[in-house]
Design an enzyme around this catalytic site. Structure first.
Site, short mmCIF file in Angstrom:
data_model
loop_
_atom_site.label_atom_id
_atom_site.label_comp_id
_atom_site.label_asym_id
_atom_site.label_seq_id
_atom_site.Cartn_x
_atom_site.Cartn_y
_atom_site.Cartn_z
N HIS A 126 0.86 -1.18 0.00
CA HIS A 126 0.00 0.00 0.00
C HIS A 126 0.89 1.23 0.00
O HIS A 126 1.69 1.44 0.91
CB HIS A 126 -0.92 0.00 1.22
CG HIS A 126 -2.04 -0.98 1.12
ND1 HIS A 126 -2.63 -1.56 2.22
CD2 HIS A 126 -2.68 -1.49 0.03
CE1 HIS A 126 -3.59 -2.39 1.81
NE2 HIS A 126 -3.64 -2.36 0.50
N GLU A 133 1.68 3.91 2.99
CA GLU A 133 2.13 3.43 4.30
C GLU A 133 3.66 3.46 4.38
O GLU A 133 4.33 2.43 4.41
CB GLU A 133 1.55 2.03 4.54
CG GLU A 133 0.04 2.04 4.58
CD GLU A 133 -0.61 0.66 4.53
OE1 GLU A 133 0.12 -0.35 4.60
OE2 GLU A 133 -1.85 0.59 4.40
N GLU A 149 0.12 -4.53 11.40
CA GLU A 149 -0.31 -3.14 11.23
C GLU A 149 0.51 -2.35 12.24
O GLU A 149 0.28 -2.45 13.45
CB GLU A 149 -1.81 -2.97 11.46
CG GLU A 149 -2.69 -3.69 10.46
CD GLU A 149 -2.77 -2.97 9.12
OE1 GLU A 149 -2.28 -1.83 9.03
OE2 GLU A 149 -3.34 -3.56 8.18
#
Length: 434
Positions: free
Chosen positions: A189, A192, A390
């Protein structure tokens, strides 16, 4: 008198040569997306009616950017609202008695604060550090530099080409033959940034650390690092839109596929979209995107010969450590083992500086999603320990994907501690046995 025009012409030429790069920079900035006075909200959906309201809002509004989808009562949802629609959004909250609070009043200020810590694309790779954010060109050149500096241990890999023709580069770290292997995926992504930064930090530590535990980790296992799986998107976050997520392939009026929805694992199912303008658009079909194909082909072709036993993807944000599946509440056969591995990883991470993480399957921990890389790596990819981080910050972070650069090293240190614990627990459970 004849010398005066020559002198003036020289001065003017010097001014043009000096000032023109500034104008070029200003022109590039003028073409980039801006988020002046965009507000970031955290709302809590208390009823089915409120859930349905925000589902309709996401479907109809191009002024509200949702970070997650409205699914069920009790859910908290982060939404960015354009400056021109703040009054309307506040009115909507009041009219429907939705509890909400402002996390950030001007997203552009966060972007500009971070921009001061970004190094130019022309930065010499020998200047690579973990106090700044680096662009694609420098990171790729640094990977090549590692291969030159550590010729007996490091080699670079080109596993494919992005939609816009950029190489998808990786590094193999191998200090002895016959090792089992671990794959680390970063930057799938684009926005990020902490993901590539942490990936490169981990690689650097495994190569250079004097800590005997870390040194052993980098010796008794082979490592494959792919810091930026989405090079087109990552590049665009520096030149076009800091908050861009997808790759850059055009689909009608819009661009980009969420590469972490494009793998052939329940493709097109829950938690993905068939709308090309959506942030989680899954593509025209499973593996429609060259970046996803390149990564899957590498795993498929290497899982046996390289004896890959672990696959770890690095994302942000929310401070979670998760395992398959994302598309169903059904438990994978080694659920208890993966639960133990993630618990050990979280405990080690938290011990470094107190950062709080949650763990579990993707479905039960963050939100339902389909077509993800770790689900595919687990099955059919055949990698039994497949995990997703995450990274910082917390779920209600005001920084979101714009994590300050002074967080890179702390995030790297605690993630390295988690990696050590993950591999040790997986080894104890027999995942690296012959």
């Amino acid at each position: 008198m004849s010398g005066k025009p020559d002198f003036l012409q020289t001065v003017l030429l010097m001014l043009i040569l000096t000032v023109s790069p500034l104008f070029q920079g200003a022109a590039a900035a003028d073409g980039a997306a801006r988020y002046d006075h965009y507000r970031l909200y955290r709302v809590e959906l208390a009823t089915d009616e409120q859930v349905q309201l925000f589902q309709r809002l996401e479907a109809k509004s191009d002024s509200c950017t949702f970070y997650g989808h409205a699914r069920q009562p009790g859910q908290q949802l982060t939404i960015m609202v354009s400056a021109s629609k703040v009054a309307d959004f506040e009115d909507l909250l009041a009219l429907h008695a939705v509890s909400g609070r402002v996390l950030e009043r001007n997203m552009q200020q966060l972007i500009e604060r971070e921009a001061a810590t970004v190094q130019p694309a022309s930065t010499d790779p020998s200047q690579m550090d973990w106090e700044h954010y680096f662009q694609l060109e420098t990171i790729y050149a640094w990977m090549e530099l590692l291969a030159e500096r550590f010729p007996g241990a490091v080699s670079t890999l080109d596993i494919g080409t992005s939609y816009e023709g950029r190489p998808i580069k990786g590094v193999k770290l191998s200090r002895r033959p016959g090792n089992k292997a671990i794959v680390v995926e970063g930057g799938i992504h684009a926005r990020e940034w902490i993901s590539p930064a942490t990936t490169t930090f981990l690689l650097h530590e495994l190569l250079t650390s004097e800590d005997p535990t870390v040194r052993e980790l980098g010796t008794v296992y082979d490592w494959f690092f792919f810091p930026i799986v989405n090079p087109d998107g990552y590049r665009f976050t520096f030149t076009g839109d800091r908050l861009w997520r997808k790759n850059r392939k055009p689909y009608g009026l819009c661009r980009g596929v969420d590469l972490n929805r494009n793998f052939d694992s329940n493709w097109g199912g829950v938690g993905s979209s068939d709308d090309p303008c959506s942030y989680d658009f899954s593509g025209s079909g499973p593996f429609s995107e060259p970046e996803a194909v390149a990564l899957a082909d590498f795993v498929r072709n290497s899982v046996g010969p390289a004896r890959i036993r672990t696959y770890i993807a690095l994302h942000s944000y929310s401070q979670l450590l998760m395992f398959p599946y994302g598309h169903t509440a059904d438990r994978v056969p080694n659920y208890d083992h993966l639960r133990s591995i993630t618990e050990k990883g979280i405990a080690a991470l938290t011990a470094v500086s107190g950062t709080s993480y949650r763990g579990g399957s993707k479905y039960e921990t963050i939100y339902p999603s389909s077509g993800g890389s770790i689900d595919w790596a687990y099955r059919p990819g055949g990698v039994p320990v497949s995990l997703t981080f995450e990274l910082r910050g917390p779920p209600d972070s005001t920084d979101m994907f714009i994590l300050p650069a002074d967080q890179i090293r702390p995030v790297g240190k605690e993630t390295l501690a988690a990696f050590v614990a993950i591999v040790q627990e997986a080894a104890r459970l027999g995942y690296y046995d012959s």
